[in-house]
Design an enzyme around this catalytic site. Structure first.
Site: not given
Ligand code: F6P
Length: 365
Positions: A81, A117, A120, A143, A186, A278, A284
């Site tokens: 947004g 970041g 933002s 990142d 990242g 594997r 997250h």
């Molecule tokens: O910028 C932080 C980050 O975790 C990146 O490393 C990743 O590509 C992205 O955000 C994932 O975003 P979302 O939480 O929208 O899946």
């Protein structure tokens, strides 16, 4: 003397570990030492866009217990947004910056501290210029791609999580004679992969800054095998491309985030080496855990300095961590300078010197 009595604070963009520590530091210093009122704006700029406005006055007593240790952000955040190109339910996009600035004025704030970041900061700075808002930024991102600071809040905890994942993968890889591929986040920078790969004893690390030929990684794995090693650990950053230059993406709601390169790398390595392979995708988990000490420390120091900058009557600055000291630089620098992995820097040299393949076939110096 500064004319500041009442400040707002918000967290913006993807969450990470250490955000609460930064909010805490700002509140304790601004309220406790300077007597300012600190208003926590909820869900980034969305809190200023909502009617009624979404905010809470931050009481320092709230920060005496758990919050320093907690992941996530008590204020909530959003990484969607853009105020200047805001997606509406009917599919149109409009400029809603005026509503956000009006929301800021309704709260009678004298200044704003934004924790975010580069994306933002680009939006917040535009809002600040348009609305005459005194803005100071605190850099955060797992990142670590914000220019002007060696370390952004959250990066060290993400590296620790990825390193711990390798600690968990090594014994199972060794038990089953397998190649384990760990995909880490990242965005377009390979900082998490490189740091965690070195710390976690990876045999190959693939980062977006170095185009990889998997034949080199396969050769490394085969050389390890020839020397009696029965397993290998490979770390791949999410933005690494396939051999044909394709970035792998996964649909996530309305947007598509990076994701999937780990499976592609594993399949190719299995083809090239015959080894059973594997994949683990850390996702997250790198963002949501509790902050390690280093992030709590950086968040606290940067939070205190952000308040000091405002108290000195300055704004439009980014507080930053450099050479173990806290400085501040023009906020514009943080937006303009992107911090990718330095290919001439100490970590690339360290990785190569340890015999880690970076997928480019470069020999150890
Ligand atoms: O910028 C932080 C980050 O975790 C990146 O490393 C990743 O590509 C992205 O955000 C994932 O975003 P979302 O939480 O929208 O899946």
């Amino acid at each position: 003397m500064s004319e500041i009595r009442r400040i707002g604070i918000l967290t913006s963009g993807g969450d990470c570990a250490g955000l609460n520590a930064a909010v805490r530091a700002v509140t304790l210093h601004a309220h406790g030492n300077l007597g300012w009122t600190v208003v926590g704006i909820q869900k980034g700029t969305l809190g200023l866009l909502s009617r009624p406005l979404q905010y809470e006055t931050l009481d320092p007593r709230r920060f005496t217990g758990q919050l320093l240790r907690m992941g996530g952000t008590v204020l909530g955040t959003t990484n969607k947004g853009d105020a200047f190109d805001y997606p509406m339910p009917d599919g149109s996009r409009i400029d809603r910056s005026g509503e956000i600035i009006e929301g800021y004025r309704q709260l009678r704030l004298d200044a704003l501290i934004g924790i975010g970041g580069d994306g933002s900061f680009a939006i917040l700075r535009r809002l600040a210029q348009q609305g005459g808002i005194r803005l100071v930024g605190i850099p955060k991102t797992i990142d670590n791609d914000v220019g002007s600071t060696e370390s952004a809040v959250g990066h060290a905890s993400a590296v620790a999580a990825a390193t711990e994942a390798l600690d968990h993968l090594q014994p199972t890889a060794a038990s089953h004679d397998r190649v384990m591929v760990l995909e880490v986040m990242g965005r377009d920078a390979g900082h998490i992969a490189l740091s965690a790969g070195i710390a976690g004893g990876a045999d190959a690390i693939l980062i977006p800054e170095i185009p990889a030929d998997l034949a080199h990684v396969a050769a490394k794995i085969q050389a390890l095998k020839a020397h009696g090693r029965n397993f290998a650990l490979v770390v791949v950053a999410e933005a690494v491309r396939t051999e044909t230059g394709e970035a792998m993406r996964q649909a996530a709601g309305e947007t598509a985030s990076y994701g999937g390169i780990g499976h592609w790398v594993a399949a190719r390595l299995e083809e090239l080496t015959g080894a059973e392979t594997r994949v683990a995708v850390l996702g997250h988990i790198q963002r949501g855990g509790k902050p390690i000490a280093q992030d709590r420390l950086i968040a606290s120091a940067l939070g205190v300095h952000a308040v000091d900058v405002l108290a000195e009557g300055r704004h439009d600055r980014l507080v930053a961590w450099r050479n173990r000291i806290v400085i501040d630089v023009p906020l514009e620098d943080a937006i303009r300078t992107y911090a990718a992995v330095d290919l001439e820097g100490p970590l690339v040299h360290t990785a190569r010197s340890l015999g880690i393949s970076l997928g480019d076939g470069a020999s150890t110096p």
